[in-house]
Design a protein around this motif. Structure first.
Motif, PDB file in Angstrom:
ATOM      1  N   TYR A   5       0.855  -1.173   0.000  1.00 54.84           N
ATOM      2  CA  TYR A   5       0.000   0.000   0.000  1.00 54.84           C
ATOM      3  C   TYR A   5       0.900   1.235   0.000  1.00 54.84           C
ATOM      4  O   TYR A   5       1.903   1.279   0.713  1.00 54.84           O
ATOM      5  CB  TYR A   5      -0.916   0.014   1.223  1.00 54.84           C
ATOM      6  N   TYR A   6       0.542   2.215  -0.803  1.00 57.35           N
ATOM      7  CA  TYR A   6       1.353   3.416  -0.946  1.00 57.35           C
ATOM      8  C   TYR A   6       0.663   4.609  -0.300  1.00 57.35           C
ATOM      9  O   TYR A   6      -0.541   4.777  -0.428  1.00 57.35           O
ATOM     10  CB  TYR A   6       1.595   3.715  -2.429  1.00 57.35           C
ATOM     11  N   HIS A   7       1.445   5.422   0.377  1.00 56.06           N
ATOM     12  CA  HIS A   7       0.966   6.667   0.945  1.00 56.06           C
ATOM     13  C   HIS A   7       1.487   7.770   0.031  1.00 56.06           C
ATOM     14  O   HIS A   7       2.672   8.110   0.059  1.00 56.06           O
ATOM     15  CB  HIS A   7       1.475   6.837   2.377  1.00 56.06           C
ATOM     16  N   VAL A   8       0.611   8.273  -0.792  1.00 55.54           N
ATOM     17  CA  VAL A   8       0.992   9.211  -1.847  1.00 55.54           C
ATOM     18  C   VAL A   8       1.667  10.460  -1.287  1.00 55.54           C
ATOM     19  O   VAL A   8       2.704  10.895  -1.776  1.00 55.54           O
ATOM     20  CB  VAL A   8      -0.232   9.587  -2.714  1.00 55.54           C
ATOM     21  N   LYS A   9       1.098  11.038  -0.253  1.00 57.87           N
ATOM     22  CA  LYS A   9       1.598  12.294   0.292  1.00 57.87           C
ATOM     23  C   LYS A   9       3.047  12.185   0.788  1.00 57.87           C
ATOM     24  O   LYS A   9       3.859  13.075   0.570  1.00 57.87           O
ATOM     25  CB  LYS A   9       0.681  12.765   1.416  1.00 57.87           C
ATOM     26  N   SER A  10       3.361  11.061   1.450  1.00 59.28           N
ATOM     27  CA  SER A  10       4.709  10.910   2.006  1.00 59.28           C
ATOM     28  C   SER A  10       5.647  10.155   1.066  1.00 59.28           C
ATOM     29  O   SER A  10       6.847  10.148   1.265  1.00 59.28           O
ATOM     30  CB  SER A  10       4.650  10.177   3.344  1.00 59.28           C
ATOM     31  N   GLY A  11       5.071   9.467   0.076  1.00 58.66           N
ATOM     32  CA  GLY A  11       5.893   8.675  -0.831  1.00 58.66           C
ATOM     33  C   GLY A  11       6.383   7.375  -0.224  1.00 58.66           C
ATOM     34  O   GLY A  11       7.271   6.718  -0.761  1.00 58.66           O
ATOM     35  N   THR A  12       5.796   6.975   0.896  1.00 59.31           N
ATOM     36  CA  THR A  12       6.204   5.733   1.552  1.00 59.31           C
ATOM     37  C   THR A  12       5.245   4.603   1.199  1.00 59.31           C
ATOM     38  O   THR A  12       4.130   4.838   0.725  1.00 59.31           O
ATOM     39  CB  THR A  12       6.249   5.891   3.086  1.00 59.31           C
ATOM     40  N   SER A  13       5.698   3.395   1.446  1.00 61.54           N
ATOM     41  CA  SER A  13       4.842   2.233   1.201  1.00 61.54           C
ATOM     42  C   SER A  13       4.925   1.283   2.392  1.00 61.54           C
ATOM     43  O   SER A  13       5.873   1.345   3.175  1.00 61.54           O
ATOM     44  CB  SER A  13       5.263   1.515  -0.076  1.00 61.54           C
ATOM     45  N   ALA A  14       3.930   0.437   2.517  1.00 64.56           N
ATOM     46  CA  ALA A  14       3.888  -0.548   3.597  1.00 64.56           C
ATOM     47  C   ALA A  14       3.191  -1.795   3.089  1.00 64.56           C
ATOM     48  O   ALA A  14       2.256  -1.714   2.295  1.00 64.56           O
ATOM     49  CB  ALA A  14       3.148   0.010   4.797  1.00 64.56           C
ATOM     50  N   ILE A  15       3.652  -2.930   3.543  1.00 61.68           N
ATOM     51  CA  ILE A  15       3.012  -4.190   3.192  1.00 61.68           C
ATOM     52  C   ILE A  15       2.010  -4.509   4.293  1.00 61.68           C
ATOM     53  O   ILE A  15       2.381  -4.647   5.463  1.00 61.68           O
ATOM     54  CB  ILE A  15       4.053  -5.315   3.038  1.00 61.68           C
ATOM     55  N   ARG A  16       0.748  -4.597   3.918  1.00 63.69           N
ATOM     56  CA  ARG A  16      -0.335  -4.839   4.879  1.00 63.69           C
ATOM     57  C   ARG A  16      -1.389  -5.737   4.240  1.00 63.69           C
ATOM     58  O   ARG A  16      -1.377  -5.985   3.044  1.00 63.69           O
ATOM     59  CB  ARG A  16      -1.007  -3.523   5.306  1.00 63.69           C
ATOM     60  N   THR A  17      -2.332  -6.179   5.053  1.00 63.31           N
ATOM     61  CA  THR A  17      -3.461  -6.966   4.588  1.00 63.31           C
ATOM     62  C   THR A  17      -4.736  -6.398   5.198  1.00 63.31           C
ATOM     63  O   THR A  17      -4.696  -5.710   6.211  1.00 63.31           O
ATOM     64  CB  THR A  17      -3.301  -8.458   4.956  1.00 63.31           C
ATOM     65  N   LEU A  18      -5.854  -6.667   4.571  1.00 65.55           N
ATOM     66  CA  LEU A  18      -7.135  -6.189   5.096  1.00 65.55           C
ATOM     67  C   LEU A  18      -7.669  -7.104   6.192  1.00 65.55           C
ATOM     68  O   LEU A  18      -8.475  -6.693   7.023  1.00 65.55           O
ATOM     69  CB  LEU A  18      -8.151  -6.065   3.965  1.00 65.55           C
ATOM     70  N   MET A  19      -7.233  -8.368   6.188  1.00 62.42           N
ATOM     71  CA  MET A  19      -7.676  -9.306   7.217  1.00 62.42           C
ATOM     72  C   MET A  19      -6.711 -10.476   7.304  1.00 62.42           C
ATOM     73  O   MET A  19      -5.942 -10.727   6.375  1.00 62.42           O
ATOM     74  CB  MET A  19      -9.082  -9.827   6.937  1.00 62.42           C
ATOM     75  N   TYR A  20      -6.750 -11.156   8.420  1.00 61.53           N
ATOM     76  CA  TYR A  20      -5.963 -12.376   8.596  1.00 61.53           C
ATOM     77  C   TYR A  20      -6.733 -13.320   9.499  1.00 61.53           C
ATOM     78  O   TYR A  20      -7.646 -12.916  10.211  1.00 61.53           O
ATOM     79  CB  TYR A  20      -4.561 -12.086   9.157  1.00 61.53           C
ATOM     80  N   THR A  21      -6.357 -14.575   9.451  1.00 60.86           N
ATOM     81  CA  THR A  21      -7.023 -15.608  10.238  1.00 60.86           C
ATOM     82  C   THR A  21      -5.990 -16.356  11.058  1.00 60.86           C
ATOM     83  O   THR A  21      -4.889 -16.612  10.582  1.00 60.86           O
ATOM     84  CB  THR A  21      -7.742 -16.604   9.300  1.00 60.86           C
TER      85      THR A  21
END
Length: 122
Positions: A70-86
């Protein structure tokens, strides 16, 4: 000043005692990770956080998740995330939080290099 340090140390020890998971709780999570060929270590003085390094592919399999960048346009940073997990039933009672997973906090200078499991339930 010395008294303040002693009181603060005592309070820290009290908090650590209160949040320290039962040994069986930690053992259950570590066993589950070991069954999946993942070595973990305690990364907090209270023993309530376990840290381990795995690939995104492993995380997707382990947590039945769909991690993406996922990218944060304003800061130019990115992070690996998920919407859910089990989590499997055998450890769901023992795990309060998987991090990073569904946390989409404002980007900061902190770089999390480990996938971490918070285990605080007894």
């Amino acid at each position: 000043m010395e008294l303040t340090v002693a009181v603060n140390s005592f309070r820290r020890l009290q908090v650590e005692f209160l949040i320290r998971p039962e040994p069986d709780t930690t053992r259950a999570v570590q066993l589950w990770l070991a069954k999946n060929a993942i070595e973990s270590t305690s990364i907090s003085s209270a023993g309530d956080w376990l840290g381990f390094n795995i690939s995104v592919k492993q995380a997707n399999t382990l947590f039945q998740a769909d991690y993406k960048t996922y990218y944060h346009v304003k800061s130019g940073t990115s992070a690996i995330r998920t919407l859910m997990y089990t989590l499997p039933t055998e450890i769901s009672h023992a795990v309060n939080l998987v991090h990073p997973a569904t946390s989409y906090a404002r980007p900061s200078t902190c770089k999390c290099s480990q996938l971490q499991v918070l285990s605080t339930y007894s």
